[in-house]
Design an enzyme around this catalytic site. Structure first.
Site, PDB file in Angstrom:
ATOM      1  CD  GLU A 138      99.300  -3.348  20.191  1.00  0.00           C
ATOM      2  OE1 GLU A 138      98.487  -2.571  19.688  1.00  0.00           O
ATOM      3  OE2 GLU A 138      99.459  -4.500  19.756  1.00  0.00           O
ATOM      4  CG  HIS A 179     102.535  -6.803  19.311  1.00  0.00           C
ATOM      5  ND1 HIS A 179     101.661  -6.004  18.615  1.00  0.00           N
ATOM      6  CD2 HIS A 179     103.282  -7.446  18.376  1.00  0.00           C
ATOM      7  CE1 HIS A 179     101.874  -6.153  17.316  1.00  0.00           C
ATOM      8  NE2 HIS A 179     102.847  -7.021  17.154  1.00  0.00           N
ATOM      9  CB  SER A 227     101.913 -10.248  14.944  1.00  0.00           C
ATOM     10  OG  SER A 227     103.268 -10.350  14.733  1.00  0.00           O
ATOM     11  CG  ASN A 261      98.762  -4.986  13.379  1.00  0.00           C
ATOM     12  OD1 ASN A 261      99.301  -4.018  12.844  1.00  0.00           O
ATOM     13  ND2 ASN A 261      99.434  -6.050  13.762  1.00  0.00           N
TER      14      ASN A 261
HETATM   15  N1  LIG Z   1     108.481  -8.786  11.879  1.00  0.00           N
HETATM   16  C1  LIG Z   1     107.572  -7.985  12.435  1.00  0.00           C
HETATM   17  O1  LIG Z   1     107.247  -6.906  11.906  1.00  0.00           O
HETATM   18  C2  LIG Z   1     106.963  -8.350  13.741  1.00  0.00           C
HETATM   19  C3  LIG Z   1     106.417  -7.340  14.549  1.00  0.00           C
HETATM   20  C4  LIG Z   1     105.867  -7.691  15.800  1.00  0.00           C
HETATM   21  C5  LIG Z   1     105.844  -9.030  16.183  1.00  0.00           C
HETATM   22  N2  LIG Z   1     106.365  -9.995  15.343  1.00  0.00           N
HETATM   23  C6  LIG Z   1     106.331 -11.381  15.813  1.00  0.00           C
HETATM   24  O2  LIG Z   1     107.605 -11.707  16.345  1.00  0.00           O
HETATM   25  C7  LIG Z   1     107.885 -13.110  16.093  1.00  0.00           C
HETATM   26  C8  LIG Z   1     109.189 -13.237  15.317  1.00  0.00           C
HETATM   27  O3  LIG Z   1     109.063 -12.520  14.121  1.00  0.00           O
HETATM   28  P1  LIG Z   1     110.361 -12.160  13.250  1.00  0.00           P
HETATM   29  O4  LIG Z   1     109.901 -11.192  12.217  1.00  0.00           O
HETATM   30  O5  LIG Z   1     111.503 -11.834  14.122  1.00  0.00           O
HETATM   31  O6  LIG Z   1     110.637 -13.569  12.550  1.00  0.00           O
HETATM   32  P2  LIG Z   1     112.013 -14.115  11.935  1.00  0.00           P
HETATM   33  O7  LIG Z   1     111.613 -15.136  10.936  1.00  0.00           O
HETATM   34  O8  LIG Z   1     112.891 -12.987  11.520  1.00  0.00           O
HETATM   35  O9  LIG Z   1     112.720 -14.839  13.182  1.00  0.00           O
HETATM   36  C9  LIG Z   1     112.199 -15.959  13.808  1.00  0.00           C
HETATM   37  C10 LIG Z   1     113.360 -16.743  14.376  1.00  0.00           C
HETATM   38  O10 LIG Z   1     112.846 -17.741  15.265  1.00  0.00           O
HETATM   39  C11 LIG Z   1     113.638 -18.893  15.090  1.00  0.00           C
HETATM   40  N3  LIG Z   1     112.909 -20.048  15.610  1.00  0.00           N
HETATM   41  C12 LIG Z   1     111.936 -20.759  15.014  1.00  0.00           C
HETATM   42  N4  LIG Z   1     111.525 -21.778  15.828  1.00  0.00           N
HETATM   43  C13 LIG Z   1     112.264 -21.680  16.966  1.00  0.00           C
HETATM   44  C14 LIG Z   1     112.333 -22.439  18.172  1.00  0.00           C
HETATM   45  N5  LIG Z   1     111.535 -23.476  18.365  1.00  0.00           N
HETATM   46  N6  LIG Z   1     113.216 -22.057  19.110  1.00  0.00           N
HETATM   47  C15 LIG Z   1     114.015 -20.985  18.916  1.00  0.00           C
HETATM   48  N7  LIG Z   1     114.004 -20.241  17.789  1.00  0.00           N
HETATM   49  C16 LIG Z   1     113.148 -20.582  16.823  1.00  0.00           C
HETATM   50  C17 LIG Z   1     113.926 -18.940  13.607  1.00  0.00           C
HETATM   51  O11 LIG Z   1     115.032 -19.784  13.312  1.00  0.00           O
HETATM   52  C18 LIG Z   1     114.183 -17.454  13.316  1.00  0.00           C
HETATM   53  O12 LIG Z   1     115.559 -17.133  13.458  1.00  0.00           O
HETATM   54  C19 LIG Z   1     106.655 -13.652  15.384  1.00  0.00           C
HETATM   55  O13 LIG Z   1     105.775 -14.208  16.329  1.00  0.00           O
HETATM   56  C20 LIG Z   1     106.065 -12.415  14.741  1.00  0.00           C
HETATM   57  O14 LIG Z   1     104.684 -12.535  14.477  1.00  0.00           O
HETATM   58  C21 LIG Z   1     106.932  -9.696  14.161  1.00  0.00           C
END
Ligand SMILES: NC(=O)c1ccc[n+]([C@@H]2O[C@H](COP(=O)([O-])OP(=O)(O)OC[C@H]3O[C@@H](n4cnc5c(N)ncnc54)[C@H](O)[C@@H]3O)[C@@H](O)[C@H]2O)c1
Length: 414
Positions: A152, A140, A119, A190
């Protein structure tokens, strides 16, 4: 390159949504997480997404079963030597992402596209952990990835034009809308949302209008919800963190109102804790037309803030453009820097945050000259948050009424 096999790293909220989107487009997916428990949780999320498509009768049961079977859970990198694409959606921590990309660099085929769904972290820094930064790109997705249309596409400083174009083409195959954004803090959506949401708090602190009046005024101009409802939905801690980050990167235009961090200090984090700007049934959004109850703790904090940190006040009556002009102005800063093409700004704001018109269209309706005079007025009364971009001054000086008149814009030249 035709993508046939992909891997998604991280089976959380975003990773499972992205894996569903890929499999629905006929791409085989390896879904990797750190433990079997997290993999299973991700797979059952995907199953639920397919079940809901069957329930809505947009897909037959057998098609859903077939697509779902294209996703294989894993806790190892086995099979990564055969993928055409990896989308990383693990934790938003730079150390985690650097380690993952260094590993991917060792295992994935040389022609694979390596994408990150970060993000806010630097695509260029993530790419630098590999020996092939030209093949690393930001993709993104928005939450929930299985339904939100916008992606994005963000090239890092060394990403090749070819890989950026392949990422854009892939979005089309996935039935998504891609907007290319040059790497900058907050990327585009954002970066534009936060000055607007931040300004709404300053308006609230002035004390002349209620939260519902602000929310209704912007909804009247085609936003799907107001800033306070959005704060509560996104999580006030997450918003405070992003706003502080953007302030560090861009300076005074993002000067954060102190209210968010005060709410965080009292664990009033929005829907997830049951109270933020409004009161909620824990974890549950209020229905669209349900009356919202103001959080009494917020009223207390606002009173304290007004005493401890008085702010200058605007002389005019509140209108929705007080909060929308900072969004418009930031869009012009992004255009002036060559971060985005003007034609893509409203596409991103429509598909990434549900605006019906988009911010440039709203500004064009009022007239660029009017917008500039308002920004000048607010800047003189309220300070640097409103300093107009020089690009806006140039548009007004030239008598430009719409971006469609221009053959050449900074992003088009770059
Ligand atoms: N949640 C949102 O609104 C959103 C929107 C756009 C982008 N993002 C980005 O997407 C990414 C994930 O966000 P999310 O909300 O799904 O988080 P989340 O916490 O729901 O999921 C993250 C997952 O990654 C796993 N993980 C951690 N380290 C790891 C590794 N080394 N290898 C494999 N898996 C691993 C965790 O166990 C977890 O299941 C982040 O970078 C976040 O900034 C999130």
């Amino acid at each position: 390159m035709k993508i046939q096999r992909a891997a998604v790293i991280g089976a959380g909220a975003m990773g499972s949504g992205i894996a569903q989107v890929l499999s629905q487009a006929g791409i085989e997916v390896l879904l990797k997480d750190v433990s079997q428990e997290f993999v299973e949780r991700g797979l059952s999320n995907i199953k639920r997404m397919y079940d809901s498509r069957v329930k809505k009768e947009v897909m037959t049961q057998s098609e859903a079963d077939y697509r779902f079977a294209m996703v294989k859970g894993t806790t190892s990198y086995d099979g990564f030597n055969e993928v055409d694409l990896v989308i990383e959606a693990a934790l938003e921590q730079i150390a985690v992402k650097l380690e993952i990309f260094a590993e991917l660099d060792k295992i994935c085929p040389p022609q694979a596209i390596l994408a990150t769904n970060t993000s806010a972290l630097s695509i260029s820094e993530i790419a630098a952990s590999t020996k092939r930064p030209e093949r690393v790109v930001g993709m993104h997705f928005f939450n929930p990835a299985q339904t939100m249309k916008l992606v994005e596409v963000i090239p890092g400083i060394k990403t090749s034009v070819e890989i950026t174009e392949q990422a854009v083409a892939l979005c089309r195959e996935l039935n998504k809308i891609a907007v290319k954004v040059e790497e900058c803090p907050g990327f585009l959506v954002n970066r534009l949302l936060f000055p607007y949401m931040n300004e709404a708090q300053y308006v609230l602190q002035e004390g002349n209008v209620s939260m519902e009046e602000v929310d209704q005024a912007v909804v009247g101009l085609g936003l799907p919800m107001g800033p306070f409802a959005l704060f509560d939905m996104t999580g006030i801690d997450v918003c405070a963190h992003v706003n502080d980050f953007l302030y560090n990167q861009y300076g005074p235009r993002f000067q954060p109102n102190k209210l968010l961090n005060l709410l965080v200090s009292k664990r009033q984090l929005g829907q997830k804790t049951g109270a933020g700007f409004f009161l909620h049934q824990k974890g549950k959004p209020a229905g669209k037309d349900e009356p919202k109850e103001i959080n009494p703790e917020l009223t207390k904090l606002l009173n304290e803030l007004t005493k401890s940190s008085p702010q200058p006040k605007s002389s005019g009556q509140f209108d929705a453009y007080r909060v929308l002009l900072p969004m418009f102005n930031e869009a012009l800063y992004a255009i002036q820097e060559g971060v985005v093409k003007p034609a893509d700004v409203d596409v991103a704001m429509k598909w990434g945050c549900g605006m019906t018109k988009g911010i440039l269209a709203l500004a064009e309706e009022k007239g660029f000259a009017w917008c500039l005079s308002q920004l000048d007025q607010y800047q003189s009364e309220l300070g640097e948050r409103f300093r107009p971009s020089w690009y806006l001054r140039k548009l007004v000086a030239a008598g430009v009424k719409s971006f469609t008149e221009l053959e050449r814009t900074p992003a088009a030249v770059s």
